[in-house]
Motif scaffolding. Structure first.
Motif, PDB file in Angstrom:
ATOM      1  N   GLY A  34      11.146   5.492   6.735  1.00 33.24           N
ATOM      2  CA  GLY A  34      10.260   6.286   7.689  1.00 33.24           C
ATOM      3  C   GLY A  34       8.921   6.330   7.385  1.00 33.24           C
ATOM      4  O   GLY A  34       8.098   6.930   8.125  1.00 33.24           O
ATOM      5  N   SER A  35       8.330   5.584   6.355  1.00 32.22           N
ATOM      6  CA  SER A  35       6.899   6.030   6.127  1.00 32.22           C
ATOM      7  C   SER A  35       5.922   4.819   6.597  1.00 32.22           C
ATOM      8  O   SER A  35       6.561   3.654   6.582  1.00 32.22           O
ATOM      9  CB  SER A  35       6.735   5.936   4.612  1.00 32.22           C
ATOM     10  OG  SER A  35       7.208   7.042   4.096  1.00 32.22           O
ATOM     11  N   ALA A  36       5.149   4.768   7.151  1.00 34.34           N
ATOM     12  CA  ALA A  36       4.111   3.818   7.557  1.00 34.34           C
ATOM     13  C   ALA A  36       2.664   3.832   7.403  1.00 34.34           C
ATOM     14  O   ALA A  36       2.035   4.900   7.325  1.00 34.34           O
ATOM     15  CB  ALA A  36       4.448   3.612   8.887  1.00 34.34           C
ATOM     16  N   VAL A  37       1.862   2.761   7.111  1.00 30.30           N
ATOM     17  CA  VAL A  37       0.651   2.890   6.759  1.00 30.30           C
ATOM     18  C   VAL A  37      -0.137   1.743   7.835  1.00 30.30           C
ATOM     19  O   VAL A  37       0.522   0.617   7.786  1.00 30.30           O
ATOM     20  CB  VAL A  37       0.038   2.800   5.574  1.00 30.30           C
ATOM     21  CG1 VAL A  37       0.692   3.838   4.532  1.00 30.30           C
ATOM     22  CG2 VAL A  37       0.601   1.213   4.817  1.00 30.30           C
ATOM     23  N   LEU A  38      -1.359   2.040   8.078  1.00 31.70           N
ATOM     24  CA  LEU A  38      -2.139   0.998   8.815  1.00 31.70           C
ATOM     25  C   LEU A  38      -3.266   0.662   8.049  1.00 31.70           C
ATOM     26  O   LEU A  38      -4.096   1.520   7.579  1.00 31.70           O
ATOM     27  CB  LEU A  38      -2.720   1.689  10.263  1.00 31.70           C
ATOM     28  CG  LEU A  38      -3.742   0.700  10.858  1.00 31.70           C
ATOM     29  CD1 LEU A  38      -3.041  -0.435  11.213  1.00 31.70           C
ATOM     30  CD2 LEU A  38      -4.095   1.424  12.183  1.00 31.70           C
ATOM     31  N   THR A  39      -3.500  -0.543   7.444  1.00 30.68           N
ATOM     32  CA  THR A  39      -4.553  -0.890   6.856  1.00 30.68           C
ATOM     33  C   THR A  39      -5.431  -1.918   7.089  1.00 30.68           C
ATOM     34  O   THR A  39      -4.977  -2.924   7.782  1.00 30.68           O
ATOM     35  CB  THR A  39      -3.968  -1.592   5.288  1.00 30.68           C
ATOM     36  OG1 THR A  39      -3.155  -0.431   4.744  1.00 30.68           O
ATOM     37  CG2 THR A  39      -5.088  -1.705   4.410  1.00 30.68           C
ATOM     38  N   THR A  40      -6.703  -1.717   7.277  1.00 29.94           N
ATOM     39  CA  THR A  40      -7.644  -2.721   7.673  1.00 29.94           C
ATOM     40  C   THR A  40      -8.613  -2.954   6.664  1.00 29.94           C
ATOM     41  O   THR A  40      -8.908  -2.635   5.731  1.00 29.94           O
ATOM     42  CB  THR A  40      -8.342  -2.176   8.730  1.00 29.94           C
ATOM     43  OG1 THR A  40      -9.223  -0.933   8.317  1.00 29.94           O
ATOM     44  CG2 THR A  40      -7.488  -1.553   9.888  1.00 29.94           C
ATOM     45  N   ALA A  41      -9.126  -4.406   6.966  1.00 31.17           N
ATOM     46  CA  ALA A  41     -10.216  -5.110   6.020  1.00 31.17           C
ATOM     47  C   ALA A  41     -11.378  -5.559   6.846  1.00 31.17           C
ATOM     48  O   ALA A  41     -11.131  -6.401   7.838  1.00 31.17           O
ATOM     49  CB  ALA A  41      -9.436  -6.195   5.109  1.00 31.17           C
ATOM     50  N   VAL A  42     -12.483  -5.129   6.639  1.00 34.99           N
ATOM     51  CA  VAL A  42     -13.699  -5.625   7.226  1.00 34.99           C
ATOM     52  C   VAL A  42     -14.860  -5.869   6.415  1.00 34.99           C
ATOM     53  O   VAL A  42     -14.939  -5.120   5.367  1.00 34.99           O
ATOM     54  CB  VAL A  42     -14.174  -4.523   8.461  1.00 34.99           C
ATOM     55  CG1 VAL A  42     -15.241  -4.779   9.236  1.00 34.99           C
ATOM     56  CG2 VAL A  42     -13.003  -4.280   9.279  1.00 34.99           C
ATOM     57  N   ASN A  43     -15.820  -6.865   6.610  1.00 37.78           N
ATOM     58  CA  ASN A  43     -16.935  -7.069   5.833  1.00 37.78           C
ATOM     59  C   ASN A  43     -18.045  -7.545   6.675  1.00 37.78           C
ATOM     60  O   ASN A  43     -17.915  -7.727   8.074  1.00 37.78           O
ATOM     61  CB  ASN A  43     -16.856  -8.399   5.044  1.00 37.78           C
ATOM     62  CG  ASN A  43     -16.425  -9.736   5.748  1.00 37.78           C
ATOM     63  OD1 ASN A  43     -16.239  -9.712   6.747  1.00 37.78           O
ATOM     64  ND2 ASN A  43     -16.679 -10.687   4.908  1.00 37.78           N
ATOM     65  N   GLU A  44     -19.292  -7.213   6.155  1.00 36.72           N
ATOM     66  CA  GLU A  44     -20.435  -7.405   6.883  1.00 36.72           C
ATOM     67  C   GLU A  44     -20.580  -8.999   6.983  1.00 36.72           C
ATOM     68  O   GLU A  44     -20.223  -9.647   6.134  1.00 36.72           O
ATOM     69  CB  GLU A  44     -21.611  -6.690   6.306  1.00 36.72           C
ATOM     70  CG  GLU A  44     -21.530  -5.436   6.207  1.00 36.72           C
ATOM     71  CD  GLU A  44     -22.123  -4.719   7.641  1.00 36.72           C
ATOM     72  OE1 GLU A  44     -22.336  -5.608   8.678  1.00 36.72           O
ATOM     73  OE2 GLU A  44     -22.107  -3.498   7.869  1.00 36.72           O
TER      74      GLU A  44
END
Length: 783
Positions: free
Chosen positions: A35-45
């Motif tokens: 029941g656990s959830a994470v949202l992970t994002t990756a961004v660079n210049e």
């Protein structure tokens, strides 16, 4: 396009989904486990910052309280600065990722993880670590190494993959392992004095368990992975520059081995750099000067590593397994509960111990719920410890991480409730640093705890291990310095006792660490740890027999929760009076637990006595030293316990006829009385003549404390006063209010509100205006 992949992992399904949320990020994944959830994002210049020649990687991890169906506390009712758990998870994500980025990549990059659901079983930190590498892999950021993480427990001699919170409570091992398909790159382990073999087998178990996650990562990348951006071309260094720097630097390298300490060695390094700069002044080209300094650092690193591998000589002259000189001192600060100064080479730690009460517990409000923490270790790294100038601010990520490593290393060894009712706080002040200040904190903490008289389970020490790997040759280094950490290929910190390991932190700067290397490193760490313990125990080997006289003395009581109101009193009047009289600190819990703390042990015992008197139940046949509270023609009301009084009838005052009670007693007299009866209405009947008789014949073995001052009729002041003449006898009014049988509930003297729920005793209250008729005489008249 929405894409979802999943795998059964540790008896639960792990799902990775992309294309549904945060589509403007370069890479984003939603990872669900249970029941656990994470949202992970990756961004660079898109463009590098000018002058940046390193990897500017920023990792953020935030736990949202809505994930647990809660609203944040505080005035603003929203999440604020990250807590320790969030900071430590940021470090867990960053440490395995950073060395795997390609050389030359210097675009500003940010990884953000939001915890959006928790099930109170699965810790989301592992999901965040998997999410970070997966978001990078499917993005156009040039990160191409498959990386995953796993948690391992050890319950009933069996390894457990991704244990739940409940399983971790029974586990002797809490280990997080990050690895690639080829090898392990990071380990964070906390244990209860387990053997090195259990650690190594656990790491191997973890690496094997990573296979399903690698498989679904590959499946996801193959289906929706973006084309990676090209790395900027690396500027080639002119061979003429390399040759010239070689000719300048090589003759000066032996001077580094002549340095006596870190400051001297840094001075010689600066002298070499100055010589290199001067050699290229004619070129008048800043780029060439920068390249020359880069070449200089590369040459020094190469030659230093080569000397270690070929000659087994380190920059300070030690061999690979040698440990620097150790000096330990305890009890330096007399007003503290415990203190120690631990010095190993040029690393020095001042450790202090403070003992507090349960009121000093740290309250933690996390996604798992509210909890209290009775053992804390705080690590401070002031700038003067490395000879720098920097503003003093709050603890950074490094300080929080090093402090938690030392705290978790000591946690299995410090005593806890109910055997040890104290809150413990250790503060580590790093006064000098040249390698492994966190492990010096473990050593200093052990010494300070023993100095404070805290009964720790076993003595602990810590050591930092490094590694140099050249082709197939591997050299393990014990007790590494800061420069060896920088030029080495591994940083391994191991803390524990003679019986086993309590904490490990390992970071690799190469593609991975094999089992053989780990085994050798842990064996060398064990030998070093035992050596350090031997040196420490020359100063103090066991805790002092008593707690520091500066520490509070704590007495614990457990009472019936129904009696709490009697201890506290209306508006806290009674407990405030006890605190004012004794100076003790008193904490009362809803479950009836009472904690009394005072630096003065006698004051603590006095407060205990006063509380026990408040809750004591009157016992038939026991002699009490009571106080005359009110006198009536038919007898006197005597308070035998706080808030509990009884009637001493005139016929029970003496074994002779008493005509006027005022001739025998007066208010505030202290007299001996014996409880002879408690009737069915909870009324207490007392006898002074029975008490005097029993005391004379020794029939009462243990009269109430203070009763040894045997009553002679009244207090000493009363005995010296002349006997007063009896007052004129009042005529009794017509007995229109006489009743048959027991008094009714409306009779103020016996109002049910004056009796407790059980009806055993009557609590004394203000009796002004109460009926002054003699109930015993009323009954005899009616009969």
């Amino acid at each position: 396009m929405v894409k979802k992949v999943s795998a059964t992992w540790g008896n639960r399904e792990l799902t990775i989904e992309t294309g549904l949320m945060a589509k403007q990020a370069k890479g984003s994944v939603l990872i669900t486990y249970g029941g656990s959830a994470v949202l992970t994002t990756a961004v660079n210049e898109n463009e590098p910052r000018e002058g940046v020649d390193f990897l500017p990687l920023l990792v953020d991890y935030r736990e949202k309280t809505y994930a647990a169906g809660r609203i944040p506390g505080g005035f603003f009712k929203r999440e604020s600065r990250p807590g320790d758990k969030e900071t430590l998870t940021c470090r867990l994500i960053d440490r395995p990722l950073r060395p795997l980025f390609p050389k030359g990549y210097n675009l500003e990059t940010q990884i953000v993880t939001l915890v959006i659901s928790v099930d109170q079983e699965n810790d989301p930190d592992i999901l965040a670590m998997i999410g970070a590498s997966t978001a990078l892999l499917i993005s156009d950021i040039p990160f191409t190494t498959y990386l995953t993480s796993v948690r391992v427990g050890y319950v009933e001699d069996q390894y457990v993959l991704n244990p739940t919170y409940q399983q971790l409570e029974k586990s002797s091992l809490d280990m997080i392992v990050a690895g690639t398909e080829e090898a392990v790159v990071m380990v964070e382990c906390f244990a209860s004095e387990v053997s090195e073999n259990i650690i190594i087998d656990g790491i191997e178990f973890a690496h094997t368990a990573m296979a399903p996650i690698f498989q679904i990562q590959k499946e996801l990348v193959e289906s929706i992975g973006k084309t990676k951006i090209a790395l900027p071309p690396q500027k080639e260094i002119d061979s003429a520059v390399v040759t010239k720097v070689e000719s300048v630097v090589m003759p000066l390298i032996p001077t580094l081995y002549q340095a006596t300490d870190k400051i001297d060695r840094q001075g010689k390094m600066k002298a070499i750099a100055t010589t290199v700069k001067e050699a290229f002044l004619e070129a008048d080209d800043q780029e060439i000067s920068r390249q020359a300094l880069d070449v200089m650092e590369t040459i020094i690193k190469r030659e230093t590593r080569s000397k270690i591998c070929q000659e087994n000589v380190r920059v300070d002259g030690r061999g690979a397994a040698d440990i620097r000189a150790i000096d330990s001192k305890v009890g330096l600060l007399p007003m503290l509960h415990g203190s120690a100064l631990f010095t190993r080479g040029e690393t020095q730690c001042l450790a202090t111990v403070t003992l507090g009460t349960s009121a000093d517990n740290q309250r933690i409000d996390s996604l798992e719920g509210e909890s209290k923490k009775s053992f804390m270790l705080h690590y401070n790294f002031p700038p003067f410890s490395v000879g720098e100038v920097r503003g003093l601010r709050g603890p950074g990520r490094r300080e929080i991480g090093h402090g938690m490593l030392a705290e978790r290393a000591m946690a299995p060894l410090v005593p806890h409730l109910p055997e040890f009712p104290y809150t413990l706080r250790i503060v580590s002040e790093i006064l000098e640093s040249n390698g492994s200040s966190s492990m010096a904190t473990v050593c200093g903490s052990t010494l300070a705890l023993m100095d404070a008289g805290v009964p720790i389970k076993n003595n602990a020490a810590g050591i930092a291990i490094g590694m140099i790997k050249e082709d197939e040759q591997v050299v393990i280094l014990s007790d590494i310095m800061g420069s060896e950490d920088a030029l080495g290929d591994m940083d391994l910190k191991v803390a524990g006792t003679r019986n086993g390991v309590t904490a490990i932190q390992m970071d690799s700067k190469i593609s991975g660490i094999s089992r053989d290397i780990l085994e050798k490193a842990l064996q060398q760490a064990q030998a070093g740890r035992i050596h350090i313990l031997d040196e420490m125990e020359k100063v103090i080997s066991v805790p002092r027999p008593e707690l520091s006289p500066k520490a509070p003395r704590i007495i614990q009581l457990k009472i019936n929760p129904d009696k709490i109101r009697d201890v506290i009193g209306p508006g806290g009047k009674i407990i405030k009076g006890i605190i004012e009289k004794t100076g003790a600190q008193i904490n009362v819990s809803d479950d009836g637990s009472i904690e009394i703390a005072s630096v003065n042990e006698e004051k603590a015992k006095l407060a205990e006595k006063m509380i026990l008197e408040l809750i004591e139940e009157a016992q038939i046949g026991k002699i009490y030293l009571g106080k005359v509270k009110r006198i009536e023609p038919y007898g006197a009301f005597i308070e035998i316990l706080p808030g509990i009084d009884g009637l001493l009838h005139i016929s029970q005052i003496a074994d002779y006829h008493v005509q006027h009670i005022e001739n025998e007693l007066k208010e505030d007299d202290d007299i001996l009385v014996k409880l002879i009866e408690i009737d069915k209405y909870g009324r207490l009947k007392l006898s002074r003549k029975a008490a005097l008789k029993d005391s004379t014949h020794g029939e009462q073995a243990e009269p109430q404390e203070g009763a040894e001052k045997l009553d002679k009729g009244r207090s000493s002041g009363s005995q010296e006063s002349p006997r007063r003449s009896p007052p004129p006898r009042r005529e009794r009014p017509p007995s229109t209010d006489r009743r048959k049988g027991p008094p009714r509930s409306g009779d103020r003297k016996y109002n049910s509100q004056n009796r407790n729920v059980q009806g055993s005793h009557r609590r004394s209250q203000d009796r002004k205006g109460k009926e002054r008729s003699d109930p015993d005489r009323n009954r005899s008249d009616k009969s």
